[in-house]
Design an enzyme around this catalytic site. Structure first.
Site, PDB file in Angstrom:
ATOM      1  N   HIS A  33       0.852  -1.203   0.000  1.00  0.00           N
ATOM      2  CA  HIS A  33       0.000   0.000   0.000  1.00  0.00           C
ATOM      3  C   HIS A  33       0.878   1.240   0.000  1.00  0.00           C
ATOM      4  O   HIS A  33       2.093   1.153   0.135  1.00  0.00           O
ATOM      5  CB  HIS A  33      -1.014  -0.018   1.140  1.00  0.00           C
ATOM      6  N   HIS A  73       1.364   3.906   1.968  1.00  0.00           N
ATOM      7  CA  HIS A  73       1.908   4.649   3.119  1.00  0.00           C
ATOM      8  C   HIS A  73       3.432   4.732   3.085  1.00  0.00           C
ATOM      9  O   HIS A  73       4.110   3.780   2.698  1.00  0.00           O
ATOM     10  CB  HIS A  73       1.443   4.021   4.431  1.00  0.00           C
ATOM     11  N   ASP A 112       5.654   4.529   5.289  1.00  0.00           N
ATOM     12  CA  ASP A 112       6.452   3.542   6.032  1.00  0.00           C
ATOM     13  C   ASP A 112       6.463   2.174   5.330  1.00  0.00           C
ATOM     14  O   ASP A 112       6.999   1.201   5.870  1.00  0.00           O
ATOM     15  CB  ASP A 112       5.974   3.423   7.490  1.00  0.00           C
ATOM     16  N   HIS A 113       5.919   2.114   4.109  1.00  0.00           N
ATOM     17  CA  HIS A 113       5.994   0.897   3.291  1.00  0.00           C
ATOM     18  C   HIS A 113       6.625   1.161   1.926  1.00  0.00           C
ATOM     19  O   HIS A 113       6.917   0.222   1.193  1.00  0.00           O
ATOM     20  CB  HIS A 113       4.593   0.277   3.138  1.00  0.00           C
ATOM     21  N   HIS A 172      -7.688  -0.454   5.160  1.00  0.00           N
ATOM     22  CA  HIS A 172      -6.604   0.355   5.741  1.00  0.00           C
ATOM     23  C   HIS A 172      -6.297   1.486   4.751  1.00  0.00           C
ATOM     24  O   HIS A 172      -6.224   2.650   5.128  1.00  0.00           O
ATOM     25  CB  HIS A 172      -5.390  -0.531   5.969  1.00  0.00           C
ATOM     26  N   ASP A 182      -0.498  -3.779   6.117  1.00  0.00           N
ATOM     27  CA  ASP A 182      -1.174  -3.325   7.337  1.00  0.00           C
ATOM     28  C   ASP A 182      -2.648  -3.721   7.337  1.00  0.00           C
ATOM     29  O   ASP A 182      -3.477  -3.072   7.965  1.00  0.00           O
ATOM     30  CB  ASP A 182      -1.068  -1.800   7.479  1.00  0.00           C
ATOM     31  N   HIS A 212       4.150  -4.848  10.486  1.00  0.00           N
ATOM     32  CA  HIS A 212       4.667  -4.283  11.741  1.00  0.00           C
ATOM     33  C   HIS A 212       4.800  -5.343  12.825  1.00  0.00           C
ATOM     34  O   HIS A 212       4.068  -6.331  12.832  1.00  0.00           O
ATOM     35  CB  HIS A 212       3.718  -3.201  12.284  1.00  0.00           C
TER      36      HIS A 212
END
Ligand code: ZN
Ligand code: FE
Length: 252
Positions: A55, A57, A59-60, A113, A130, A168
């Protein structure tokens, strides 16, 4: 066909990227940042060929640009979120799937998400980003409870022995929340002992499996009589139970 090697790489504070490699092929799933990925590649003498994003975001995807530049790697992500995946080359969807060398990779579209979230299903392993976490699920940033409930059901339809690699290391906190809903679940109690032992040693708690999640993850256990009693929702629809659990977890 050789078996794919899968290795977690700890990134940022609690993110996991994953190396997926075999022969001359090497993908990284959800690189938050480039440095830990480059270090892991160097130690193993591997050259990155693909970058996979579940996805959009940061942090990915935060490592996409630097890793693509360094290795001339191909970036693969959800076609429906093409506009939000940095440096994307190949957009994939559920209907088409994707091919990684000789491996057919199923793509599951799992919105909630984020609208465009996908899961990558390799031989016996799923990367859930996530959407599905160990004993938990992602927050509903771009979807409804009904969407996440359906997305989790799609993942639960995979074989029980499918290894689950999520985005995570949230297992300890998720497990503590799960125990508030289902304190009498023996599988959950036993799993928490394992999780505590692993975390004390600094070990990752991934992979899980679809079967283990079915036994211990409250978000896919809407049929549990104990959870229903704790929530005082004995006769509620599954999706309403899911919504109530997600609401409670948001402020846990
Ligand atoms: Zn996310
Ligand atoms: Fe994340």
């Amino acid at each position: 066909m050789a078996k794919l090697q899968i290795e977690p790489i700890a990134c940022l504070t609690d993110n996991y990227a994953y190396l997926v490699h075999e022969g001359g092929l090497c993908a990284v799933v959800d690189p938050s940042e480039p440095e830990p990925v480059q270090a892991a590649l160097a130690v193993r003498g591997l050259k990155l060929t693909h970058i996979l994003n579940t996805h959009h975001h940061w942090d990915h995807t935060g490592g996409n640009r630097a890793l693509k530049t360094a290795f001339d790697a191909v970036v693969v992500g959800p076609e429906k979120d093409r506009d939000r995946i940095p440096e994307i080359d190949i957009g994939v969807d559920e209907a088409q799937g994707w091919r990684f060398g000789a491996h057919m990779v199923r793509i599951l579209e799992v919105p909630a998400h984020t609208k465009g979230a996908i899961a990558f299903v390799f031989d016996g392993a799923v990367f859930t980003g996530d959407t599905l976490f160990t004993m938990g699920c992602g927050r509903l940033f771009e979807g409804t409870p009904a969407m996440m409930h359906a997305s989790l059901a799609k993942l639960m339809a995979l074989p029980d022995d499918t290894a689950v690699y999520c985005g995570h290391e949230y297992t300890m906190n998720n497990g503590r929340f799960a125990l508030t809903l289902e304190p009498g679940n023996r599988d959950l109690q036993a799993r928490m002992k394992d999780v505590e032992a692993a975390r004390i040693k600094g070990r990752p708690t991934v992979p899980s499996s679809i079967g283990l999640e079915k036994r211990t993850n409250p978000f896919v256990r809407t049929g549990s009589a104990e959870i229903r009693a704790v929530l005082k929702m004995e006769n509620a629809e599954a999706v309403d139970m899911f919504a109530e659990m997600r609401r409670r977890k948001d402020s846990f």
